[in-house]
Every structure is written in C-alpha cells, then in structure tokens.
Design a protein around this motif. Structure first.
Motif, PDB file in Angstrom:
ATOM      1  N   GLN A   1     -10.303  14.725   0.362  1.00  0.00           N
ATOM      2  CA  GLN A   1      -9.625  15.661  -0.543  1.00  0.00           C
ATOM      3  C   GLN A   1     -10.470  16.909  -0.379  1.00  0.00           C
ATOM      4  O   GLN A   1     -10.293  18.147  -0.597  1.00  0.00           O
ATOM      5  CB  GLN A   1      -9.459  15.229  -1.727  1.00  0.00           C
ATOM      6  CG  GLN A   1      -8.176  14.283  -1.716  1.00  0.00           C
ATOM      7  CD  GLN A   1      -7.701  13.916  -3.302  1.00  0.00           C
ATOM      8  OE1 GLN A   1      -8.744  13.057  -3.983  1.00  0.00           O
ATOM      9  NE2 GLN A   1      -6.675  14.152  -3.844  1.00  0.00           N
ATOM     10  N   ALA A   2     -11.842  16.811  -0.722  1.00  0.00           N
ATOM     11  CA  ALA A   2     -12.734  17.726  -0.972  1.00  0.00           C
ATOM     12  C   ALA A   2     -13.295  18.568   0.491  1.00  0.00           C
ATOM     13  O   ALA A   2     -13.641  19.627   0.334  1.00  0.00           O
ATOM     14  CB  ALA A   2     -14.014  17.304  -1.663  1.00  0.00           C
ATOM     15  N   LEU A   3     -13.205  17.713   1.374  1.00  0.00           N
ATOM     16  CA  LEU A   3     -13.705  18.489   2.602  1.00  0.00           C
ATOM     17  C   LEU A   3     -12.704  19.470   2.998  1.00  0.00           C
ATOM     18  O   LEU A   3     -11.596  19.311   3.067  1.00  0.00           O
ATOM     19  CB  LEU A   3     -13.855  17.500   3.858  1.00  0.00           C
ATOM     20  CG  LEU A   3     -14.965  16.549   3.729  1.00  0.00           C
ATOM     21  CD1 LEU A   3     -14.961  15.449   4.966  1.00  0.00           C
ATOM     22  CD2 LEU A   3     -16.271  17.358   3.971  1.00  0.00           C
TER      23      LEU A   3
ATOM     24  N   TYR B   1     -11.339  21.033  -4.512  1.00  0.00           N
ATOM     25  CA  TYR B   1     -12.438  19.994  -5.189  1.00  0.00           C
ATOM     26  C   TYR B   1     -13.867  20.160  -4.619  1.00  0.00           C
ATOM     27  O   TYR B   1     -13.896  21.046  -3.419  1.00  0.00           O
ATOM     28  CB  TYR B   1     -11.973  18.447  -4.615  1.00  0.00           C
ATOM     29  CG  TYR B   1     -10.631  18.238  -5.461  1.00  0.00           C
ATOM     30  CD1 TYR B   1     -10.712  18.116  -6.972  1.00  0.00           C
ATOM     31  CD2 TYR B   1      -9.384  17.994  -4.589  1.00  0.00           C
ATOM     32  CE1 TYR B   1      -9.489  17.525  -7.276  1.00  0.00           C
ATOM     33  CE2 TYR B   1      -8.571  17.556  -5.081  1.00  0.00           C
ATOM     34  CZ  TYR B   1      -8.261  17.502  -6.499  1.00  0.00           C
ATOM     35  OH  TYR B   1      -7.046  17.009  -7.219  1.00  0.00           O
ATOM     36  N   ASP B   2     -14.695  19.824  -5.201  1.00  0.00           N
ATOM     37  CA  ASP B   2     -16.256  20.045  -4.573  1.00  0.00           C
ATOM     38  C   ASP B   2     -17.224  18.652  -4.618  1.00  0.00           C
ATOM     39  O   ASP B   2     -16.513  17.688  -4.955  1.00  0.00           O
ATOM     40  CB  ASP B   2     -16.980  21.079  -5.536  1.00  0.00           C
ATOM     41  CG  ASP B   2     -16.982  20.906  -7.106  1.00  0.00           C
ATOM     42  OD1 ASP B   2     -17.518  19.604  -7.431  1.00  0.00           O
ATOM     43  OD2 ASP B   2     -16.369  21.600  -7.942  1.00  0.00           O
ATOM     44  N   PHE B   3     -18.209  18.934  -4.182  1.00  0.00           N
ATOM     45  CA  PHE B   3     -19.399  17.959  -4.004  1.00  0.00           C
ATOM     46  C   PHE B   3     -19.389  17.014  -5.363  1.00  0.00           C
ATOM     47  O   PHE B   3     -19.275  15.840  -5.211  1.00  0.00           O
ATOM     48  CB  PHE B   3     -20.422  18.447  -3.691  1.00  0.00           C
ATOM     49  CG  PHE B   3     -21.741  17.659  -3.142  1.00  0.00           C
ATOM     50  CD1 PHE B   3     -21.573  16.381  -3.158  1.00  0.00           C
ATOM     51  CD2 PHE B   3     -22.993  18.219  -3.260  1.00  0.00           C
ATOM     52  CE1 PHE B   3     -22.381  15.551  -2.180  1.00  0.00           C
ATOM     53  CE2 PHE B   3     -24.084  17.485  -2.684  1.00  0.00           C
ATOM     54  CZ  PHE B   3     -23.664  15.937  -2.373  1.00  0.00           C
TER      55      PHE B   3
ATOM     56  N   ASN C   1     -17.186  16.662  -7.830  1.00  0.00           N
ATOM     57  CA  ASN C   1     -16.093  15.933  -7.968  1.00  0.00           C
ATOM     58  C   ASN C   1     -15.822  14.532  -7.057  1.00  0.00           C
ATOM     59  O   ASN C   1     -15.566  13.543  -7.744  1.00  0.00           O
ATOM     60  CB  ASN C   1     -14.618  16.772  -7.363  1.00  0.00           C
ATOM     61  CG  ASN C   1     -14.346  17.889  -8.316  1.00  0.00           C
ATOM     62  OD1 ASN C   1     -14.092  18.857  -8.018  1.00  0.00           O
ATOM     63  ND2 ASN C   1     -14.716  17.820  -9.892  1.00  0.00           N
ATOM     64  N   VAL C   2     -16.477  14.704  -6.056  1.00  0.00           N
ATOM     65  CA  VAL C   2     -16.631  13.437  -4.945  1.00  0.00           C
ATOM     66  C   VAL C   2     -17.508  12.652  -5.680  1.00  0.00           C
ATOM     67  O   VAL C   2     -17.299  11.360  -5.925  1.00  0.00           O
ATOM     68  CB  VAL C   2     -16.870  14.051  -3.602  1.00  0.00           C
ATOM     69  CG1 VAL C   2     -17.016  12.717  -2.833  1.00  0.00           C
ATOM     70  CG2 VAL C   2     -15.776  14.820  -3.211  1.00  0.00           C
ATOM     71  N   ILE C   3     -18.678  12.957  -6.313  1.00  0.00           N
ATOM     72  CA  ILE C   3     -19.799  11.960  -6.729  1.00  0.00           C
ATOM     73  C   ILE C   3     -19.113  11.388  -8.071  1.00  0.00           C
ATOM     74  O   ILE C   3     -19.220  10.205  -8.098  1.00  0.00           O
ATOM     75  CB  ILE C   3     -20.971  12.948  -7.065  1.00  0.00           C
ATOM     76  CG1 ILE C   3     -21.588  13.136  -5.764  1.00  0.00           C
ATOM     77  CG2 ILE C   3     -22.011  12.167  -7.934  1.00  0.00           C
ATOM     78  CD1 ILE C   3     -23.029  14.332  -5.988  1.00  0.00           C
ATOM     79  N   ASN C   4     -18.657  12.330  -8.689  1.00  0.00           N
ATOM     80  CA  ASN C   4     -17.919  11.771  -9.948  1.00  0.00           C
ATOM     81  C   ASN C   4     -16.498  10.861  -9.793  1.00  0.00           C
ATOM     82  O   ASN C   4     -15.818  10.357 -10.651  1.00  0.00           O
ATOM     83  CB  ASN C   4     -17.535  12.789 -11.042  1.00  0.00           C
ATOM     84  CG  ASN C   4     -18.699  13.382 -11.515  1.00  0.00           C
ATOM     85  OD1 ASN C   4     -20.083  12.913 -11.218  1.00  0.00           O
ATOM     86  ND2 ASN C   4     -18.817  14.612 -12.112  1.00  0.00           N
ATOM     87  N   GLU C   5     -16.378  10.762  -8.477  1.00  0.00           N
ATOM     88  CA  GLU C   5     -15.139   9.959  -8.176  1.00  0.00           C
ATOM     89  C   GLU C   5     -13.815  10.515  -8.872  1.00  0.00           C
ATOM     90  O   GLU C   5     -12.573   9.875  -8.935  1.00  0.00           O
ATOM     91  CB  GLU C   5     -15.129   8.565  -8.431  1.00  0.00           C
ATOM     92  CG  GLU C   5     -16.250   7.998  -7.494  1.00  0.00           C
ATOM     93  CD  GLU C   5     -16.602   6.331  -7.809  1.00  0.00           C
ATOM     94  OE1 GLU C   5     -16.415   6.026  -8.869  1.00  0.00           O
ATOM     95  OE2 GLU C   5     -16.919   5.919  -6.817  1.00  0.00           O
ATOM     96  N   GLU C   6     -13.510  11.919  -8.946  1.00  0.00           N
ATOM     97  CA  GLU C   6     -12.523  12.701  -9.294  1.00  0.00           C
ATOM     98  C   GLU C   6     -11.531  13.113  -8.232  1.00  0.00           C
ATOM     99  O   GLU C   6     -10.463  13.632  -8.440  1.00  0.00           O
ATOM    100  CB  GLU C   6     -13.024  13.972 -10.162  1.00  0.00           C
ATOM    101  CG  GLU C   6     -13.702  13.662 -11.631  1.00  0.00           C
ATOM    102  CD  GLU C   6     -14.680  14.770 -11.880  1.00  0.00           C
ATOM    103  OE1 GLU C   6     -15.406  14.497 -12.987  1.00  0.00           O
ATOM    104  OE2 GLU C   6     -14.741  15.607 -11.273  1.00  0.00           O
ATOM    105  N   ALA C   7     -12.372  12.910  -6.956  1.00  0.00           N
ATOM    106  CA  ALA C   7     -11.422  13.379  -5.661  1.00  0.00           C
ATOM    107  C   ALA C   7     -12.166  12.527  -4.602  1.00  0.00           C
ATOM    108  O   ALA C   7     -13.263  12.226  -4.758  1.00  0.00           O
ATOM    109  CB  ALA C   7     -11.705  14.942  -5.580  1.00  0.00           C
ATOM    110  N   SER C   8     -11.191  12.305  -3.698  1.00  0.00           N
ATOM    111  CA  SER C   8     -11.864  11.518  -2.450  1.00  0.00           C
ATOM    112  C   SER C   8     -12.621  12.446  -1.765  1.00  0.00           C
ATOM    113  O   SER C   8     -12.363  13.718  -1.771  1.00  0.00           O
ATOM    114  CB  SER C   8     -10.748  10.933  -1.873  1.00  0.00           C
ATOM    115  OG  SER C   8      -9.952  11.847  -0.818  1.00  0.00           O
TER     116      SER C   8
END
Lengths: 269, 92
Positions: A72-74, A58-60, A62-69
């Motif tokens: 999960q992305a870090l 996941y990427d930055f 995805n996190v902004i769009n709340e598709e991943a926590s």
C-alpha cells in the motif's frame, strides 16, 4: 535477496537525495527491480525529487507501525515499472524508526526486489545510523570541500563499527566514493580539491565524479531524476556510475577541464 | 597543463592548503577513533604501579595502540629518570 545500498554523507546538501533518485532510476532502467526509501523522517524530500509528491498516501513509518502494508505504501514510478518509492513520514516523532521495524521492512523488500536504495538523512542521528545499519554497500557522497570530506571520513568510522555487518563480524560493507559538484575548472585553478586529493585523503574506491551542473537543479525543479536527462553532463555521469556499480568498466569522464571552443561559446554547445 | 597553470597551482593555492589541513585532521581523528576507551585508565593505573617502585614523572609514560591487518600492538613507553635524579621509593 536484494542488495541494500545506503547513500550517505554526514554533511547535508551534498547531493544524497539527487544521487539516490538517480541511482535508483538507473538500476531500474537497467532492468533491476529497485525500491528507494527515504529515511529522512520529518523532512521528506525524495518524493519531490522523484516527482511523486502528490501520490503519497502511506509512508515508511505507517509500514513500520503496521498501519499499512508495504504494498500500500510503495509508490510505483510512472517512468519505470521496475522502480518503487517508499516515502518518509512527516511526523516529528524522532523515535518512530526502530531497528527492528526497519529490519522487518528491509527483510520484506528483500524478497521481491533486486536492489533497495536507502536515502540517508544528514547528520549521525537515528535516521542516518538506521539507514546504514543493514547496508551491504555504501555510497559516500562527498563534495570537494573540507567539511564534507571530514564528515565523510567520520561516516566511514561509523560504517565500520555500528553496522550489522560490523556487529556480526560479517564481510564489511563495500564503500564507494562519489564526488559531486565537481568543477574541473576550479580544480585546474587550484581553487578546489581534486579527485586525487579527496581519494588520497579518504582512500576509497572511486565510483564516479558528478560535475557541478545546471542540469541537477533543472531536474529537481521538474521532479525528474537527473539521470533521465541523458544529454546533460550530470545525467551521463550518473549513468556511468550505475554501470560501474554493476561491474562494467567505464572510464571516468568530466574530470578534466574542457576548454570551450569559439563555436561552443557562441552557440552554447 | 601549461606553464601558466603551473604557477597558478602553486603550493599556496587554497586547494593545497585544504588538502594539507584535511590530511592532518583525518589522520588525527582516525587514530583517536581506533583507540580502545580503556587506554587512559590503563595508563593511570600503570603509572600508579610503577610509582610504587620508581619515582617517574606523570608525563614520563605513554601508552599507544597500533593496529595493522594482522595484529594489534600495545606499546608502553616509560622514561626512567637519570641515576643521579633517581630517588628509590622506600620499601617496607
């Protein structure tokens, strides 16, 4: 509360990502919990410099769009347990970064990290302005070359007027000059602006000088932040930079031209 | 630095040319950056008012803004024509 550091320059190719990777690794090695974020949406490269390109899920954005926590992305760095990487998205949608979204992610990271390093894209578009918006400290990466110095000065103007600290009339962002790709020999020959010249023009606090070094390309080839190459001049210079940033008094090195001895020339020392 | 270096690093070295060009450019760009956007309009309107009373040239007026740590100074500079050249605008 994390300290938010933006690594910026205006001009491309001066060493922002190399610097972000080195400083983030340096802070982590000193025991500080550090996250490094790639703001170059569409052209992500920090993952490659950090050597974790095959572990991106996941990427930055995805996190902004709340598709991943955020957890999960870090990506946890394999060399330092204190270091985490948040990769940029490869989307071509320029508007995927928003001021609110970036603020939310930085706010969440601030709760668990000591430092958040924001690797800015080149230019003065959205990615670059958002990378600096929430910053507490700014590291202005500059090459001793006319267009880079001019662009750095332009970035100083934007930092002073378009950041959150400027808008809320808080204490201004602390600005530091990092001079990279420095060649003491060419400076001695009058072919390159000197540290003093650049400092005089930009009137900034000098955080360090990174010599033009073969070690930087070798490190990026291998996906290892150059600061881990502690035998190299650039690696040592970055280690000094991190120590200086943390308040240690470290004398500047690699500014004067060192004439190589016959022994050194023969044996490449 | 030895004597040879002194001659090498002459005033005409490319680095010193770069420094000089940058100093001029950066000073210019910083001055432009700190100016409020309303200055040109202010200058135009002031000129209109002044020309109601005295006939001055378009370029006889300059408005500059200077800033230091403590204050901002708005400086207005108007060059009035000589007495002989002065043609008072007719007042009703």
């Amino acid at each position: 509360m994390a300290r938010i550091i933006v690594v910026t320059s205006g001009k491309g190719g001066v060493g922002k990502t190399t610097t972000s990777a080195a400083i983030a690794m340096g802070l982590a090695k000193k025991g500080h919990r550090t996250a490094v974020i790639d703001f170059d949406v569409g052209l992500r490269n920090l993952d490659l410099i950090m050597g974790c390109e095959r572990r991106v899920v996941y990427d930055f954005v995805n996190v902004i769009n709340e598709e991943a926590s955020i957890n999960q992305a870090l990506i946890r760095d394999k060399r330092s347990e204190n270091l985490f990487i948040l990769p940029a998205s490869q989307t071509r949608d320029k508007d995927s970064l928003t001021k609110e979204g970036v603020g939310r992610v930085l706010g969440a990271l601030s709760e668990t990290f000591d430092y958040v390093v924001c690797d800015s894209p080149a230019g003065i578009e959205k990615g670059a302005t958002l990378a600096m918006y929430y910053a507490d400290d700014a590291i202005i990466v500059t090459n001793p070359e006319v267009s880079s110095v001019r662009d750095s000065d332009r970035m100083l103007g934007i930092l002073a007027s378009k950041s959150r600290r400027a808008e809320t009339a808080a204490e201004p962002i602390k600005e530091y000059l990092l001079l990279t790709r420095y060649s003491p020999e060419r400076v001695r020959l009058g072919e390159m602006l000197s540290v003093n010249d650049v400092q005089e023009i930009l009137s900034l606090h000098l955080l360090g000088v990174i010599p033009d070094s073969k070690a930087v390309l070798n490190a990026s080839n291998a996906g290892t932040p150059v600061i881990l190459d502690d035998k190299s001049d650039a690696g040592q210079a970055y280690a000094d930079v991190v120590a200086r940033y943390l308040g240690e008094e470290v004398p500047h090195r690699f500014i004067e031209f060192q004439k190589r001895t016959l022994f050194g020339r023969l044996f490449g020392g | 630095m030895n004597l040879l270096d002194y001659f090498r690093k002459s005033r005409h070295s490319s680095a010193s040319i770069a420094k000089e060009r940058l100093q001029i450019l950066v000073a210019h760009e910083r001055a432009a950056r700190n100016k409020p956007d309303y200055l040109p309009k202010l200058q135009k309107e002031l000129l209109e008012v002044i020309r109601k009373y005295v006939q001055v040239d378009l370029d006889a007026i300059s408005v500059t803004m200077e800033q230091d740590d403590k204050r901002e100074v708005l400086e207005l500079n108007i060059v009035l024509p000589d007495d002989r050249e002065r043609k008072p605008v007719q007042q009703f």
